[in-house]
Design a protein around this motif. Structure first.
Motif, mmCIF file in Angstrom:
data_model
loop_
_atom_site.group_PDB
_atom_site.id
_atom_site.type_symbol
_atom_site.label_atom_id
_atom_site.label_comp_id
_atom_site.label_asym_id
_atom_site.label_seq_id
_atom_site.Cartn_x
_atom_site.Cartn_y
_atom_site.Cartn_z
ATOM 1 N N ASN A 1 0.978 -1.157 -0.064
ATOM 2 C CA ASN A 1 0.182 0.159 -0.115
ATOM 3 C C ASN A 1 0.961 1.198 0.074
ATOM 4 N N GLN B 1 -0.002 3.979 -2.500
ATOM 5 C CA GLN B 1 -1.132 4.665 -2.286
ATOM 6 C C GLN B 1 -0.801 5.729 -1.331
ATOM 7 N N TYR C 1 -9.510 -0.089 1.438
ATOM 8 C CA TYR C 1 -9.262 1.049 0.660
ATOM 9 C C TYR C 1 -8.485 0.653 -0.506
ATOM 10 N N SER D 1 -10.972 -1.368 -2.759
ATOM 11 C CA SER D 1 -11.715 -0.505 -3.533
ATOM 12 C C SER D 1 -11.205 0.203 -4.746
ATOM 13 N N LYS D 2 -9.816 0.279 -4.647
ATOM 14 C CA LYS D 2 -9.208 1.149 -5.661
ATOM 15 C C LYS D 2 -8.762 -0.024 -6.988
#
Length: 109
Positions: free
Chosen positions: A27, A30, A103, A106-107
């Motif tokens: 992650n 992001q 998160y 969802s991306k």
């Protein structure tokens, strides 16, 4: 009751969250940075090496002394207070590992 955070528990969490986005390696792109939160007072602490440098992964050795529950004979942190959880900070907001994984998911979808 969950085990207090230790290096072993952090390794177990990394295995549990493998491929979900709930790991630093998955992650970072992001904008997530490894961190800890004391759920007693909602204070957030960046993950750091013992010398205070930011760590690119979850490391309990750099947490403040008041969060340390026990140390090894070598002086390294063995466990932290039971109220401390691992997660991430992104845009000044704390995300648990589950929230970070959601998160990232969802991306991707």
């Amino acid at each position: 009751m969950e085990a207090r955070l230790s290096s072993t528990v952090l390794q177990d969490q990394n295995q549990q969250f493998l491929g979900t986005g709930g790991r630093s390696e998955e992650n970072r792109g992001q904008g997530f940075r490894p961190a800890f939160m004391d759920s007693d007072n909602l204070a957030i602490y960046a993950s750091c090496f013992a010398d205070g440098r930011p760590a690119p992964f979850h490391l309990i050795d750099g947490l403040p002394e008041h969060l340390i529950a026990s140390r090894l004979a070598s002086g390294r942190v063995a466990e932290v207070k039971a109220s401390v959880i691992s997660g991430f900070v992104r845009n000044d907001r704390f995300y648990s590992r589950d929230e970070a994984a959601q998160y990232i998911s969802s991306k991707l979808h």
